[in-house]
Scaffold this motif. Sequence first.
Motif, PDB file in Angstrom:
ATOM      1  N   HIS A  92     -17.731  39.425  -3.764  1.00  0.00           N
ATOM      2  CA  HIS A  92     -16.344  39.886  -3.901  1.00  0.00           C
ATOM      3  C   HIS A  92     -15.501  39.510  -2.685  1.00  0.00           C
ATOM      4  O   HIS A  92     -14.534  40.195  -2.359  1.00  0.00           O
ATOM      5  N   GLN A  93     -15.859  38.406  -2.050  1.00  0.00           N
ATOM      6  CA  GLN A  93     -15.143  37.998  -0.848  1.00  0.00           C
ATOM      7  C   GLN A  93     -13.748  37.461  -1.145  1.00  0.00           C
ATOM      8  O   GLN A  93     -12.940  37.318  -0.229  1.00  0.00           O
ATOM      9  N   GLU A  94     -13.473  37.170  -2.407  1.00  0.00           N
ATOM     10  CA  GLU A  94     -12.134  36.693  -2.765  1.00  0.00           C
ATOM     11  C   GLU A  94     -11.153  37.836  -2.959  1.00  0.00           C
ATOM     12  O   GLU A  94      -9.944  37.612  -3.053  1.00  0.00           O
TER      13      GLU A  94
ATOM     14  N   ASN B 110     -12.160  41.100   1.657  1.00  0.00           N
ATOM     15  CA  ASN B 110     -13.192  40.057   1.774  1.00  0.00           C
ATOM     16  C   ASN B 110     -14.602  40.579   1.515  1.00  0.00           C
ATOM     17  O   ASN B 110     -15.554  40.197   2.206  1.00  0.00           O
TER      18      ASN B 110
END
Length: 310
Positions: free
Chosen positions: A236-238, A242
């Motif tokens: 789920h870094q997008e 981040n």
Amino acid sequence: MAVGARSGHDGPEERPEQPSASSAAGPSGSGGEPSPGTGHAEGPPVGAAADGGTGDDGPKKPRSFWKELPLLIGIALLLALLIKTFLVQAFSIPSDSMMNTLQRGDRVLVDKLTPWFGSEPERGEVVVFHDPGGWLEGEPTPEPNILQEFLSFIGLMPSSEEKDLIKRVIAVGGDTVECKKGGKVVLNGKPLDETAYIAPGSTPCDDEPFGPIKVPQDRIWVMGDNRQNSLDSRYHQELPGNGTVATERVVGRAVVVAWPLDRWSTLPVPDTFDQPGLSAAAAAAVGPGALGLAGALPIVLWRRKRRTAG
């Protein structure tokens, strides 16, 4: 339950006998001295009923159990609601992302009290947190029945309307964390030995390498123990943050596997998170201090030498 009331005395109150007007005249009404024992009180003694009774109705009968039951249930529900809100809540494990530490269907008890006193999540803890936003997007929300809604209300089950996740805290605010394919998770320059808790056959991050990532203050980096079956911070870094989770979204720390009984166990912090020098704050404090001492030592020695020579 009400206890039967008891009279303040065991019988009619004792009082001295007073002679009546008629007895004062003697037995024949001639005004002579009354004979001993012939006097009597004009009215019933204090506490005595006019009909000769004691004036007491006797011990009160205890209230019927069925009349007490609604009160007992109400108190139990109130206590359960307070415990759920401020102390402990039960959560059900819906997936395999935390195997073998937690298995699908386990019930864990989550400590909700310590966060009220300002306690922050720590490395190695298993925590429950609300969806930070987008992590459970598209996941179906089951339709609860009446029993499930009741159990949710008293804290024996989580609410079906709340989308919560459970993961292990790997890094906290100020930490730097990374993991390269084929390698270990490295936290503040220290590789972690995770064999004690990750699922057998799992690799630390071969399916999704990451980092290095600097975790912002008041946020945490979380990962599942079943690394190849966990959509955790790595995935789920997008999203905003981040991949990190705000500490205000944390419900509490899972402390006990309470059900099923044959899986009862505590959930302590693994020893790998106790290794010296793991804390970024401690490393930052020791580093400059050591460098400052090393730089000041030659100056101090030089000044002492000059004074001695002078």
